[in-house]
Scaffold this motif. Structure first.
Motif, PDB file in Angstrom:
ATOM      1  N   CYS A   1      -1.300   4.229   6.054  1.00  0.00           N
ATOM      2  CA  CYS A   1      -1.767   3.202   5.112  1.00  0.00           C
ATOM      3  C   CYS A   1      -2.534   3.770   3.925  1.00  0.00           C
ATOM      4  CB  CYS A   1      -2.588   2.129   5.825  1.00  0.00           C
ATOM      5  SG  CYS A   1      -3.972   2.710   6.753  1.00  0.00           S
ATOM      6  N   GLU A   2      -2.939   5.036   3.946  1.00  0.00           N
ATOM      7  CA  GLU A   2      -3.729   5.591   2.844  1.00  0.00           C
ATOM      8  C   GLU A   2      -3.354   7.049   2.581  1.00  0.00           C
ATOM      9  OE1 GLU A   2      -7.949   5.335   3.629  1.00  0.00           O
ATOM     10  OE2 GLU A   2      -7.786   3.258   4.282  1.00  0.00           O
TER      11      GLU A   2
ATOM     12  N   GLY B   1       4.790  -3.356   6.762  1.00  0.00           N
ATOM     13  CA  GLY B   1       3.547  -3.645   7.479  1.00  0.00           C
ATOM     14  C   GLY B   1       3.142  -5.095   7.258  1.00  0.00           C
ATOM     15  N   THR B   2       3.001  -5.836   8.334  1.00  0.00           N
ATOM     16  CA  THR B   2       2.684  -7.268   8.244  1.00  0.00           C
ATOM     17  C   THR B   2       1.272  -7.591   8.697  1.00  0.00           C
ATOM     18  OG1 THR B   2       3.649  -7.596  10.441  1.00  0.00           O
ATOM     19  CG2 THR B   2       5.087  -7.973   8.545  1.00  0.00           C
ATOM     20  N   HIS B   3       0.568  -6.610   9.235  1.00  0.00           N
ATOM     21  CA  HIS B   3      -0.783  -6.800   9.758  1.00  0.00           C
ATOM     22  C   HIS B   3      -1.645  -5.622   9.339  1.00  0.00           C
ATOM     23  CE1 HIS B   3       0.685  -9.982  12.391  1.00  0.00           C
ATOM     24  NE2 HIS B   3       1.652  -9.172  12.753  1.00  0.00           N
ATOM     25  N   PRO B   4      -2.954  -5.800   9.314  1.00  0.00           N
ATOM     26  CA  PRO B   4      -3.844  -4.663   9.057  1.00  0.00           C
ATOM     27  C   PRO B   4      -3.662  -3.578  10.124  1.00  0.00           C
ATOM     28  CG  PRO B   4      -5.045  -6.730   8.911  1.00  0.00           C
ATOM     29  CD  PRO B   4      -3.686  -7.051   9.478  1.00  0.00           C
TER      30      PRO B   4
ATOM     31  N   CYS C   1     -11.413  -0.903   3.273  1.00  0.00           N
ATOM     32  CA  CYS C   1     -10.533  -2.030   3.609  1.00  0.00           C
ATOM     33  C   CYS C   1      -9.688  -1.709   4.839  1.00  0.00           C
ATOM     34  CB  CYS C   1      -9.615  -2.343   2.433  1.00  0.00           C
ATOM     35  SG  CYS C   1     -10.485  -2.899   0.962  1.00  0.00           S
ATOM     36  N   ASP C   2      -9.272  -2.754   5.521  1.00  0.00           N
ATOM     37  CA  ASP C   2      -8.373  -2.640   6.677  1.00  0.00           C
ATOM     38  C   ASP C   2      -6.956  -2.890   6.161  1.00  0.00           C
ATOM     39  OD1 ASP C   2      -7.393  -2.452   9.248  1.00  0.00           O
ATOM     40  OD2 ASP C   2      -8.194  -4.377   9.922  1.00  0.00           O
ATOM     41  N   HIS C   3      -6.339  -1.846   5.599  1.00  0.00           N
ATOM     42  CA  HIS C   3      -5.048  -1.968   4.933  1.00  0.00           C
ATOM     43  C   HIS C   3      -3.903  -2.154   5.920  1.00  0.00           C
ATOM     44  CE1 HIS C   3      -6.749  -0.709   1.117  1.00  0.00           C
ATOM     45  NE2 HIS C   3      -7.320   0.315   1.730  1.00  0.00           N
TER      46      HIS C   3
END
Length: 121
Positions: A42-43, A91-94, A22-24
């Motif tokens: 993000c991960e 975070g508001t975007h991938p 996924c593009d978190h």
């Protein structure tokens, strides 16, 4: 010195790490308050050490990649006041959108809330 990752954020990062395809959106922003380095994370892998996100060491070439939490802790311990978490960051975007904007600007930049401002590709 407070931990770089609080328990709730750690759980979000681990959950994202279990879905690597996924593009978190990033869930953690770390930065050097006395220098240009910034990380949007993000991960977190199940190993508890391997983070994935957008890394900007302040040399004009931000990149997506992996970074060791243990190494960030070592860097933090060696600084006068240590690395800090941006507690207001959401975070508001991938992460791919942050990466495109960072590559264009040569550094991690704040993004507005209008996704159409950040075309894909």
């Amino acid at each position: 010195m407070p931990p770089l990752i609080d328990p709730a954020t750690r759980e979000l990062l681990l959950a994202n790490g279990r879905k690597r395809d996924c593009d978190h959106c990033p869930v953690l922003k770390l930065f050097n308050p006395l220098g240009p380095a910034t990380w949007l994370i993000c991960e977190l892998d199940a190993d508890g050490d391997t983070l994935f996100g957008l890394c900007d060491l302040g040399v004009g070439e931000p990149e997506l990649g992996y970074v060791s939490l243990d190494e960030l802790k070592e860097v933090s311990a060696g600084l006068a006041i240590g690395l800090e978490r941006d507690r207001s960051f959401r975070g508001t975007h991938p992460i791919s959108v942050y990466a495109r904007a960072a590559r264009a600007a040569g550094r991690i930049v704040e993004l507005g809330s209008a996704p159409e401002m950040y075309p894909s590709g």
